[in-house]
Design a protein around this motif. Sequence first.
Motif, short mmCIF file in Angstrom:
data_model
loop_
_atom_site.label_atom_id
_atom_site.label_comp_id
_atom_site.label_asym_id
_atom_site.label_seq_id
_atom_site.Cartn_x
_atom_site.Cartn_y
_atom_site.Cartn_z
N MET A 66 20.53 52.21 29.43
CA MET A 66 21.56 51.28 28.96
C MET A 66 22.74 52.04 28.36
O MET A 66 23.91 51.67 28.58
N ALA A 67 22.46 53.11 27.62
CA ALA A 67 23.54 53.92 27.05
C ALA A 67 24.38 54.52 28.18
O ALA A 67 25.62 54.49 28.13
N ALA A 68 23.73 55.06 29.19
CA ALA A 68 24.46 55.67 30.31
C ALA A 68 25.32 54.63 31.02
O ALA A 68 26.49 54.88 31.36
N HIS A 69 24.77 53.47 31.26
CA HIS A 69 25.49 52.40 31.95
C HIS A 69 26.72 51.98 31.15
O HIS A 69 27.83 51.88 31.68
N SER A 70 26.53 51.76 29.86
CA SER A 70 27.62 51.27 29.03
C SER A 70 28.69 52.33 28.79
O SER A 70 29.89 52.06 28.91
N LEU A 71 28.26 53.54 28.46
CA LEU A 71 29.22 54.59 28.12
C LEU A 71 30.03 55.05 29.33
O LEU A 71 31.23 55.31 29.21
N PHE A 122 24.33 40.05 22.70
CA PHE A 122 23.85 41.15 23.53
C PHE A 122 22.57 40.76 24.27
O PHE A 122 22.36 41.20 25.41
N TYR A 123 21.73 39.92 23.66
CA TYR A 123 20.62 39.33 24.40
C TYR A 123 21.15 38.58 25.63
O TYR A 123 20.60 38.71 26.73
N ASP A 168 16.61 53.93 20.47
CA ASP A 168 15.31 53.47 20.96
C ASP A 168 14.54 52.77 19.84
O ASP A 168 15.11 52.41 18.81
N GLY A 169 13.24 52.61 20.04
CA GLY A 169 12.43 51.87 19.09
C GLY A 169 12.31 52.51 17.72
O GLY A 169 11.87 51.85 16.77
N LEU A 224 16.94 47.12 24.54
CA LEU A 224 18.09 47.08 25.45
C LEU A 224 19.32 46.48 24.79
O LEU A 224 20.44 47.00 24.93
N ALA A 225 19.14 45.38 24.06
CA ALA A 225 20.28 44.72 23.41
C ALA A 225 20.88 45.61 22.33
O ALA A 225 22.11 45.72 22.22
#
Length: 568
Positions: free
Chosen positions: A26-31, A149-150, A531-532, A548-549
Amino acid sequence: MTAAQQNAADAPADVIIVGSGAAGAMAAHSLTRAGLRCLMLEAGRHYDPKAEVNMFAPESDAPLRGTSTPDKPFGYFDATVGGGWEVEGEPYTMRPGSDFRWYRPRMLGGRTNHWGRHVPRWGPYDFKPFSRDGLGADWPIGYDDVAPFYDRVEKMIGVNGGKLGLENHPDSPDGCLMPPPKPRVTEMMIKAAAESVGIPVRAAHTAVLTRDMPDAVAPRSACFNATPCTRGCSIGAMFQSTTSLLPMAEATGRLKVVTDAMVARVLVGADGRATGVEYVDRASGQRHQVRARAVVLAAGTGETTRLLFNSGVDGRGLANGSGELGRNLTDSTGASFAAYVPALANRPRYNEDGIGGQHIYIPFWLYEQQKRGELDFARGYHFEIGGRFDIPPATALPRVWGGALKQAVRQRSGATIRLTLRGEMIPNRDTFCEIDPGVKDRFGIPVLRFAFRWSRHEVNQVAHGRRAAHSVFQRLGGTILDPDLPPEQIMTAGGEIIHELGTARMGDSPRNSVVNGYGQTWEVPNIVLMDGAVFASGAHKNPTLTILALALRASEHLAKRLRTGALA
């Protein structure tokens, strides 16, 4: 390391991302969509489910008929490769009296290649548990901060489900969810029985497509209801970062991925800011240093915590002024209950595979009783529902042999139902992780040591769940198949549910937390955890949708800070 990998590692990057699972992808996709150049370091090997997954082979084609082995704990065809409960040369240890299991996939995509796909939203109570019962800690953010974000994540990854209409179980706005699959016969029977004794049953929210998701880079197809999701999905019906977020990020031309890169520590400059990371090539053993303007740690709760511990001085760990690093470790409680229901025996054979996993589930329903102090445990649980045509357990079969046994198996196949409990654990002082002072892995990196204990709250929770499950079984006239043991003896070990959380928790002050509400470490402003590890508390609800959110929220905040020069 190949020449291509070395070139990727040497390329200039704005952000280094450690880990390629839910949070890292998700970080890679967004950034990358924000225009930032990213270098992703994954400890495991490259993995392409479209090329590697065997979706249709019967278990009889596998060695030992697909049974569990140390290197394939969930069966021969399971998607996890190069990892599991045990990773050769990469041990972890436990304090005396602890029983904890740490599951580590060593592959691109991490745990998203093998996961339960149950993705409920957390509710307002889950973000503010201390305010309700005085236990644990509140998050510095609330449901309203995460809800937008959900919405976006549900549409982005593809979630099916329906309205819940229950306390602390938020409904998704219209347009967020795909239609849910219809319940199976066994699920409809459980629903009727449970609701007759006051237990609600609802459509599960599951990250499996029930409609196609066209995309120019990573098109994904609706589930065709035929193969086990845990093998991975070459058509992309089940959400995996390897068939969605990662190829989308790579298509921007701003993501470079290096696999077999075991990150050993975060590098910090004289000004106290992170300058990059050092990693070990798992194939050659060579060490490399790479640099960037910011570092995102998304390696999973345990690995992210280990990295911070190993990056500090004097044994205190990096960004650990609060002393909370490694503390507040939680996992979901787990227990499974089963019954043989004669009314389901000898039913006509037909295909009821459906999507992988449950179509409906039982969410927690006793918040008001809990608030009034009528229960002897403080946090909730839910039931995941099982039961379909398969080989019945030995406890459901008569003691016969030969032809009579074959007939009994045919007769009773599809007549066993299961309710699997997943519940919330409250952080306690006796459960944490730390660096083992004397053990290192094969790369010379100090390993984690775990201490783990369930409290009386969790034990009482499982005891209550067993009584509730048995009330449903009895309503169906079922024969209960569970052993008559104390709840402590039927609970899963710590970590076994693979929901470990909380060891670098977020908070509203550097005195009592490791990161702020955006996952930014208080002491090193250009390190962001996604992450968690950042969870201020657990919930009875599976954590991946929330991971993810939060990663999407934190990534957009990081991108804004980088663009505006706040992280010059």
